[in-house]
Design an enzyme around this catalytic site. Structure first.
Site, mmCIF file in Angstrom:
data_model
loop_
_atom_site.group_PDB
_atom_site.id
_atom_site.type_symbol
_atom_site.label_atom_id
_atom_site.label_comp_id
_atom_site.label_asym_id
_atom_site.label_seq_id
_atom_site.Cartn_x
_atom_site.Cartn_y
_atom_site.Cartn_z
ATOM 1 N N LYS A 1 -1.594 0.840 -0.006
ATOM 2 C CA LYS A 1 -1.204 2.237 -0.212
ATOM 3 C C LYS A 1 0.285 2.456 0.104
ATOM 4 C CE LYS A 1 -5.187 3.704 -1.632
ATOM 5 N NZ LYS A 1 -5.341 4.226 -2.995
ATOM 6 N N ASP B 1 -10.716 -1.186 -16.707
ATOM 7 C CA ASP B 1 -10.375 -1.788 -15.416
ATOM 8 C C ASP B 1 -8.873 -1.612 -15.208
ATOM 9 O OD1 ASP B 1 -9.797 -3.338 -13.225
ATOM 10 O OD2 ASP B 1 -10.783 -5.156 -13.980
ATOM 11 N N VAL B 2 -8.462 -0.815 -14.213
ATOM 12 C CA VAL B 2 -7.035 -0.520 -14.038
ATOM 13 C C VAL B 2 -6.230 -1.747 -13.590
ATOM 14 C CG1 VAL B 2 -7.389 1.938 -13.524
ATOM 15 C CG2 VAL B 2 -7.275 0.284 -11.637
ATOM 16 N N ASN C 1 -5.550 7.165 -9.890
ATOM 17 C CA ASN C 1 -6.337 7.505 -8.691
ATOM 18 C C ASN C 1 -7.351 6.434 -8.302
ATOM 19 O OD1 ASN C 1 -7.887 9.544 -6.867
ATOM 20 N ND2 ASN C 1 -9.395 8.905 -8.399
ATOM 21 N N ASP D 1 -12.639 4.644 -16.023
ATOM 22 C CA ASP D 1 -13.310 4.189 -14.809
ATOM 23 C C ASP D 1 -14.061 2.912 -15.132
ATOM 24 O OD1 ASP D 1 -14.193 6.009 -12.033
ATOM 25 O OD2 ASP D 1 -15.252 4.132 -12.436
ATOM 26 N N TYR E 1 -5.839 -2.326 3.511
ATOM 27 C CA TYR E 1 -5.888 -1.122 2.668
ATOM 28 C C TYR E 1 -4.582 -0.341 2.775
ATOM 29 C CZ TYR E 1 -7.672 3.429 1.029
ATOM 30 O OH TYR E 1 -7.864 4.620 0.364
HETATM 31 N N1 LIG Z 1 -11.978 8.970 0.559
HETATM 32 C C1 LIG Z 1 -10.946 8.842 1.385
HETATM 33 O O1 LIG Z 1 -11.065 9.062 2.599
HETATM 34 C C2 LIG Z 1 -9.613 8.431 0.830
HETATM 35 C C3 LIG Z 1 -8.500 8.542 1.685
HETATM 36 C C4 LIG Z 1 -7.247 8.183 1.214
HETATM 37 C C5 LIG Z 1 -7.115 7.722 -0.084
HETATM 38 N N2 LIG Z 1 -8.220 7.621 -0.888
HETATM 39 C C6 LIG Z 1 -7.996 7.119 -2.242
HETATM 40 O O2 LIG Z 1 -8.466 8.064 -3.165
HETATM 41 C C7 LIG Z 1 -8.767 7.421 -4.392
HETATM 42 C C8 LIG Z 1 -10.127 7.866 -4.867
HETATM 43 O O3 LIG Z 1 -11.098 7.414 -3.927
HETATM 44 P P1 LIG Z 1 -12.447 8.193 -3.584
HETATM 45 O O4 LIG Z 1 -12.477 8.373 -2.112
HETATM 46 O O5 LIG Z 1 -12.604 9.351 -4.484
HETATM 47 O O6 LIG Z 1 -13.489 7.011 -3.897
HETATM 48 P P2 LIG Z 1 -14.710 6.867 -4.919
HETATM 49 O O7 LIG Z 1 -15.281 5.510 -4.648
HETATM 50 O O8 LIG Z 1 -15.594 8.064 -4.842
HETATM 51 O O9 LIG Z 1 -13.991 6.878 -6.358
HETATM 52 C C9 LIG Z 1 -13.177 5.813 -6.802
HETATM 53 C C10 LIG Z 1 -13.406 5.611 -8.290
HETATM 54 O O10 LIG Z 1 -12.538 4.535 -8.735
HETATM 55 C C11 LIG Z 1 -13.289 3.721 -9.626
HETATM 56 N N3 LIG Z 1 -12.720 2.363 -9.684
HETATM 57 C C12 LIG Z 1 -12.754 1.412 -8.719
HETATM 58 N N4 LIG Z 1 -12.158 0.286 -9.149
HETATM 59 C C13 LIG Z 1 -11.721 0.540 -10.419
HETATM 60 C C14 LIG Z 1 -11.027 -0.224 -11.389
HETATM 61 N N5 LIG Z 1 -10.683 -1.516 -11.161
HETATM 62 N N6 LIG Z 1 -10.736 0.346 -12.574
HETATM 63 C C15 LIG Z 1 -11.117 1.627 -12.831
HETATM 64 N N7 LIG Z 1 -11.785 2.390 -11.952
HETATM 65 C C16 LIG Z 1 -12.077 1.855 -10.756
HETATM 66 C C17 LIG Z 1 -14.690 3.737 -9.042
HETATM 67 O O11 LIG Z 1 -15.662 3.312 -10.001
HETATM 68 C C18 LIG Z 1 -14.851 5.190 -8.616
HETATM 69 O O12 LIG Z 1 -15.356 5.981 -9.666
HETATM 70 C C19 LIG Z 1 -8.659 5.921 -4.122
HETATM 71 O O13 LIG Z 1 -7.400 5.446 -4.566
HETATM 72 C C20 LIG Z 1 -8.739 5.851 -2.610
HETATM 73 O O14 LIG Z 1 -8.125 4.681 -2.120
HETATM 74 C C21 LIG Z 1 -9.455 7.970 -0.461
#
Ligand SMILES: NC(=O)c1ccc[n+]([C@@H]2O[C@H](COP(=O)([O-])OP(=O)(O)OC[C@H]3O[C@@H](n4cnc5c(N)ncnc54)[C@H](O)[C@@H]3O)[C@@H](O)[C@H]2O)c1
Length: 254
Positions: free
Chosen positions: A154, A60-61, A87, A41, A150
């Site tokens: 995806k 950093d991914v 993720n 992360d 966004y």
């Molecule tokens: N929450 C929703 O409604 C939702 C819906 C559909 C998809 N998603 C997807 O689910 C996944 C997780 O999101 P979430 O809702 O748990 O959000 P979140 O913000 O709680 O968690 C995302 C994590 O990714 C980390 N991150 C961000 N950029 C990064 C990078 N460059 N390198 C490494 N780590 C990085 C952040 O620090 C954080 O810990 C994401 O891909 C998001 O797009 C979320």
């Protein structure tokens, strides 16, 4: 195959974006299922993640070489690589009238390129029986006003999943995605408030998901119980992509 459901005993797993939200829920499930977990992360939450029982490496991914050395670290720590969960994601989108190149590029770098780099780095280090699970979104397979940028990142994850499954299938590596709807995490709460709405439209179940409800499907796809499932992007969206509703919900307050 183990008789314990979704068993991950002794498996070396890596979860990107595992410090928060859906990723955190995945990490906790994987640990409970017996996996060894390395969280990658970009945050500095190493101490907290380690208190759950997982290892942590700041990564950093969107940087392929950073990811490659992080996966080498996983192999050094845990003796191999069995499961990769791509993720990590960010939601910086604005309506089309407010699209701005730097923000747009950053979102594609993390959400789309980050997943492709994660699959590439993992595939180079996995053997037969390996599983890759990507977090896409319902907005990658169905439209929502305001989510053009966004959703496009995806949709790229969904397409990358299909194509990677074809490339890696002959090596015995499975590749799948989940497409969450609205999930109550910090990301969704920030995104909803920026769009000036109390929440996105959702369908049938008329409520946002808890992160654990997405993690459960990621866990299934990562496990040998899903041994004949590959190339799929599974909607975990309470019925969002199954139909329409006029109900709106608040991501922060049920
Ligand atoms: N929450 C929703 O409604 C939702 C819906 C559909 C998809 N998603 C997807 O689910 C996944 C997780 O999101 P979430 O809702 O748990 O959000 P979140 O913000 O709680 O968690 C995302 C994590 O990714 C980390 N991150 C961000 N950029 C990064 C990078 N460059 N390198 C490494 N780590 C990085 C952040 O620090 C954080 O810990 C994401 O891909 C998001 O797009 C979320």
């Amino acid at each position: 195959m183990s008789t314990r459901m979704f068993d991950l005993t002794g498996k070396s797993t890596v979860v990107t974006g595992g410090a928060s939200g859906i990723g955190e829920a995945v990490v906790r499930r994987f640990l409970a299922a017996g996996a060894k977990v390395l969280v990658l992360d970009i945050t500095d939450s190493g101490a907290e993640v380690e208190s759950w029982g997982a290892a942590f490496r700041k990564t950093d991914v969107s940087d392929l070489s950073d990811l490659e050395s992080a996966l080498d670290h996983a192999i050094g720590l845990h003796g191999g690589l069995d499961v990769m969960v791509n993720n990590a994601g960010i939601a910086l989108h604005r309506p089309l009238s407010e699209v701005e190149p730097e923000r747009n590029t950053q979102m594609f770098r993390v959400n789309a390129q980050g997943v492709i780099y994660g699959m590439a780095a993992a595939a180079a280090r996995m053997g037969a029986g390996g599983a890759i699970v990507n977090t896409a979104s319902a907005s990658g397979i169905s439209g929502v006003a305001g989510l053009v940028e966004y959703g496009a990142t995806k949709g790229a994850v969904v397409a990358a999943t299909l194509n990677a499954a074809m490339e890696l299938g002959p090596r015995g590596i499975r590749v799948n995605s989940v497409c969450p709807g609205l999930v109550r995490t910090p990301l969704a709460i920030r995104s909803a408030s920026r769009l000036g709405k109390s929440g996105h439209m959702i369908a049938a179940l008329e409520r946002p998901a808890q992160p654990e409800e997405i993690a459960a499907v990621i866990h299934f796809l990562a496990s040998d119980d899903a041994s004949y499932v590959t190339g799929q992007s599974i909607a975990v969206d309470g019925g969002w992509t199954s139909g329409t509703t006029t109900k709106t919900v608040d991501a922060a307050n049920p």
